[in-house]
Design a protein around this motif. Sequence first.
Motif, PDB file in Angstrom:
ATOM      1  N   GLN A   1      48.577  59.286  37.762  1.00  0.00           N
ATOM      2  CA  GLN A   1      48.269  59.243  36.354  1.00  0.00           C
ATOM      3  C   GLN A   1      48.849  57.980  35.729  1.00  0.00           C
ATOM      4  O   GLN A   1      50.021  57.677  35.844  1.00  0.00           O
ATOM      5  CB  GLN A   1      48.827  60.480  35.649  1.00  0.00           C
ATOM      6  N   GLY A   2      48.005  57.216  35.057  1.00  0.00           N
ATOM      7  CA  GLY A   2      48.433  55.970  34.445  1.00  0.00           C
ATOM      8  C   GLY A   2      48.262  54.755  35.337  1.00  0.00           C
ATOM      9  O   GLY A   2      48.533  53.634  34.913  1.00  0.00           O
ATOM     10  N   ALA A   3      47.838  54.902  36.601  1.00  0.00           N
ATOM     11  CA  ALA A   3      47.653  53.767  37.495  1.00  0.00           C
ATOM     12  C   ALA A   3      46.361  53.038  37.144  1.00  0.00           C
ATOM     13  O   ALA A   3      45.373  53.642  36.753  1.00  0.00           O
ATOM     14  CB  ALA A   3      47.613  54.234  38.952  1.00  0.00           C
ATOM     15  N   ARG A   4      46.347  51.713  37.307  1.00  0.00           N
ATOM     16  CA  ARG A   4      45.188  50.895  37.017  1.00  0.00           C
ATOM     17  C   ARG A   4      44.415  50.627  38.296  1.00  0.00           C
ATOM     18  O   ARG A   4      44.991  50.500  39.375  1.00  0.00           O
ATOM     19  CB  ARG A   4      45.614  49.586  36.367  1.00  0.00           C
ATOM     20  N   PRO A   5      43.088  50.506  38.189  1.00  0.00           N
ATOM     21  CA  PRO A   5      42.310  50.253  39.405  1.00  0.00           C
ATOM     22  C   PRO A   5      42.648  48.915  40.063  1.00  0.00           C
ATOM     23  O   PRO A   5      42.578  48.784  41.288  1.00  0.00           O
ATOM     24  CB  PRO A   5      40.864  50.285  38.896  1.00  0.00           C
ATOM     25  N   LEU A   6      43.001  47.900  39.277  1.00  0.00           N
ATOM     26  CA  LEU A   6      43.327  46.601  39.854  1.00  0.00           C
ATOM     27  C   LEU A   6      44.612  46.637  40.668  1.00  0.00           C
ATOM     28  O   LEU A   6      44.830  45.778  41.534  1.00  0.00           O
ATOM     29  CB  LEU A   6      43.442  45.563  38.729  1.00  0.00           C
ATOM     30  N   ARG A   7      45.442  47.627  40.450  1.00  0.00           N
ATOM     31  CA  ARG A   7      46.685  47.723  41.193  1.00  0.00           C
ATOM     32  C   ARG A   7      46.429  48.036  42.661  1.00  0.00           C
ATOM     33  O   ARG A   7      47.227  47.673  43.532  1.00  0.00           O
ATOM     34  CB  ARG A   7      47.559  48.801  40.557  1.00  0.00           C
ATOM     35  N   VAL A   8      45.326  48.708  42.951  1.00  0.00           N
ATOM     36  CA  VAL A   8      44.989  49.007  44.345  1.00  0.00           C
ATOM     37  C   VAL A   8      44.765  47.723  45.123  1.00  0.00           C
ATOM     38  O   VAL A   8      45.225  47.554  46.267  1.00  0.00           O
ATOM     39  CB  VAL A   8      43.750  49.917  44.400  1.00  0.00           C
ATOM     40  N   TYR A   9      44.061  46.778  44.503  1.00  0.00           N
ATOM     41  CA  TYR A   9      43.818  45.495  45.176  1.00  0.00           C
ATOM     42  C   TYR A   9      45.114  44.732  45.397  1.00  0.00           C
ATOM     43  O   TYR A   9      45.337  44.159  46.469  1.00  0.00           O
ATOM     44  CB  TYR A   9      42.840  44.674  44.339  1.00  0.00           C
ATOM     45  N   LYS A  10      46.008  44.747  44.422  1.00  0.00           N
ATOM     46  CA  LYS A  10      47.274  44.018  44.573  1.00  0.00           C
ATOM     47  C   LYS A  10      48.151  44.643  45.651  1.00  0.00           C
ATOM     48  O   LYS A  10      48.757  43.936  46.460  1.00  0.00           O
ATOM     49  CB  LYS A  10      48.005  44.001  43.234  1.00  0.00           C
ATOM     50  N   GLU A  11      48.209  45.965  45.680  1.00  0.00           N
ATOM     51  CA  GLU A  11      49.020  46.615  46.712  1.00  0.00           C
ATOM     52  C   GLU A  11      48.430  46.396  48.098  1.00  0.00           C
ATOM     53  O   GLU A  11      49.173  46.233  49.071  1.00  0.00           O
ATOM     54  CB  GLU A  11      49.124  48.104  46.400  1.00  0.00           C
ATOM     55  N   THR A  12      47.111  46.391  48.207  1.00  0.00           N
ATOM     56  CA  THR A  12      46.487  46.118  49.509  1.00  0.00           C
ATOM     57  C   THR A  12      46.767  44.693  49.962  1.00  0.00           C
ATOM     58  O   THR A  12      47.010  44.423  51.151  1.00  0.00           O
ATOM     59  CB  THR A  12      44.978  46.364  49.417  1.00  0.00           C
ATOM     60  N   THR A  13      46.744  43.726  49.041  1.00  0.00           N
ATOM     61  CA  THR A  13      47.069  42.334  49.379  1.00  0.00           C
ATOM     62  C   THR A  13      48.498  42.207  49.886  1.00  0.00           C
ATOM     63  O   THR A  13      48.783  41.491  50.858  1.00  0.00           O
ATOM     64  CB  THR A  13      46.856  41.441  48.152  1.00  0.00           C
ATOM     65  N   GLN A  14      49.404  42.933  49.248  1.00  0.00           N
ATOM     66  CA  GLN A  14      50.797  42.892  49.686  1.00  0.00           C
ATOM     67  C   GLN A  14      50.962  43.522  51.065  1.00  0.00           C
ATOM     68  O   GLN A  14      51.722  43.012  51.901  1.00  0.00           O
ATOM     69  CB  GLN A  14      51.667  43.609  48.658  1.00  0.00           C
ATOM     70  N   LEU A  15      50.235  44.615  51.343  1.00  0.00           N
ATOM     71  CA  LEU A  15      50.325  45.227  52.665  1.00  0.00           C
ATOM     72  C   LEU A  15      49.753  44.327  53.743  1.00  0.00           C
ATOM     73  O   LEU A  15      50.261  44.286  54.876  1.00  0.00           O
ATOM     74  CB  LEU A  15      49.597  46.568  52.643  1.00  0.00           C
ATOM     75  N   LEU A  16      48.679  43.585  53.417  1.00  0.00           N
ATOM     76  CA  LEU A  16      48.129  42.635  54.396  1.00  0.00           C
ATOM     77  C   LEU A  16      49.090  41.469  54.639  1.00  0.00           C
ATOM     78  O   LEU A  16      49.212  40.969  55.772  1.00  0.00           O
ATOM     79  CB  LEU A  16      46.779  42.111  53.888  1.00  0.00           C
ATOM     80  N   ARG A  17      49.756  41.026  53.598  1.00  0.00           N
ATOM     81  CA  ARG A  17      50.691  39.918  53.745  1.00  0.00           C
ATOM     82  C   ARG A  17      51.900  40.311  54.580  1.00  0.00           C
ATOM     83  O   ARG A  17      52.406  39.517  55.387  1.00  0.00           O
ATOM     84  CB  ARG A  17      51.129  39.447  52.353  1.00  0.00           C
ATOM     85  N   LEU A  18      52.362  41.561  54.436  1.00  0.00           N
ATOM     86  CA  LEU A  18      53.513  42.025  55.211  1.00  0.00           C
ATOM     87  C   LEU A  18      53.138  42.436  56.622  1.00  0.00           C
ATOM     88  O   LEU A  18      54.023  42.680  57.445  1.00  0.00           O
ATOM     89  CB  LEU A  18      54.182  43.206  54.496  1.00  0.00           C
ATOM     90  N   GLY A  19      51.859  42.563  56.921  1.00  0.00           N
ATOM     91  CA  GLY A  19      51.427  42.942  58.249  1.00  0.00           C
ATOM     92  C   GLY A  19      51.323  44.431  58.478  1.00  0.00           C
ATOM     93  O   GLY A  19      51.101  44.860  59.621  1.00  0.00           O
ATOM     94  N   ILE A  20      51.483  45.207  57.442  1.00  0.00           N
ATOM     95  CA  ILE A  20      51.350  46.666  57.595  1.00  0.00           C
ATOM     96  C   ILE A  20      49.897  47.026  57.868  1.00  0.00           C
ATOM     97  O   ILE A  20      49.599  47.876  58.707  1.00  0.00           O
ATOM     98  CB  ILE A  20      51.897  47.380  56.347  1.00  0.00           C
ATOM     99  N   LEU A  21      48.990  46.356  57.158  1.00  0.00           N
ATOM    100  CA  LEU A  21      47.559  46.500  57.420  1.00  0.00           C
ATOM    101  C   LEU A  21      47.094  45.310  58.226  1.00  0.00           C
ATOM    102  O   LEU A  21      47.297  44.143  57.834  1.00  0.00           O
ATOM    103  CB  LEU A  21      46.767  46.601  56.110  1.00  0.00           C
ATOM    104  N   THR A  22      46.499  45.544  59.369  1.00  0.00           N
ATOM    105  CA  THR A  22      46.035  44.456  60.240  1.00  0.00           C
ATOM    106  C   THR A  22      44.599  44.043  59.963  1.00  0.00           C
ATOM    107  O   THR A  22      44.178  42.975  60.396  1.00  0.00           O
ATOM    108  CB  THR A  22      46.146  44.906  61.709  1.00  0.00           C
ATOM    109  N   LYS A  23      43.852  44.876  59.267  1.00  0.00           N
ATOM    110  CA  LYS A  23      42.446  44.596  59.012  1.00  0.00           C
ATOM    111  C   LYS A  23      42.147  44.849  57.543  1.00  0.00           C
ATOM    112  O   LYS A  23      42.629  45.808  56.957  1.00  0.00           O
ATOM    113  CB  LYS A  23      41.556  45.478  59.894  1.00  0.00           C
TER     114      LYS A  23
END
Length: 261
Positions: free
Chosen positions: A5-27
């Motif tokens: 509740q209260g989360a913005r849709p654009l935050r999903v893209y930012k969190e996914t970018t951070q996970l890709l940068r840290l290597g948690i998500l490989t694809k």
Amino acid sequence: MALSQGARPLRVYKETTQLLRLGILTKEPPWYQVVASVPPSTVLIRTTPVEFDTPPQGDVKAVSRKVKKSKKFFRPRYIQYPEDDLRKTFFADHPWELARPRILVEDSGNDGLNYDWSRLQQPGKALDGESVIQRQMWLMENEKLSKSAAYDVARKEFYRLRMRSDIERRIAAEEARSVGAFFGKSHLQVGLELEEKALLAWKVKAQEAVARRQQRIEAMANPGSIDTDVGDEDATTDTPGLTGAPETPTSPTEPSNAQGT
């Protein structure tokens, strides 16, 4: 991914970018490049429509006038079908037809179009008020009858078929009873028994209420009778001389008759 509740849709893209940068998500997810090119909106409510009729620039009053929003903007449009008036008329004349059980499950919502309404009774469909309405519509469109004339024709056919089904049901019940079938109590008998029980319970409560009311009336009419009676009873129980014949005291020096004999 579920948004809190209260989360913005654009935050999903930012969190996914951070996970890709840290290597948690490989694809990259399939939607990643699409969201990067077309970012989602942060406003999730419906906006007002664009006003196409813009006032002229020279009209100062028209420009300064505030555009009022319609109160019916979010209200759905009222849809009226030709069958609605026919249903209203039929069920106003036959309200007990609404108490009959009906099957509300349909395949496409237009199952009535799959029947031949040149006759009222259809194979595989129970006779109900909707059959009368569809039959009336067919007579109005094909026979070119008026609304009232088509209603009379469909209604008479409906009565005839209902009487026929009732006669068949009674005959079947009599035949079953003749060979030893037992159906138990009917709905009318069960209803009468429940009504009699309710009346008996009400009668008992009414008698108790009448008795209590009569006692209150008597107490209000003779307020001192109850206290007088109670005082007399106390006096008779406390005073030994009032309970019976007067007792003769015996002297300790005089022997009794039993001792003398």
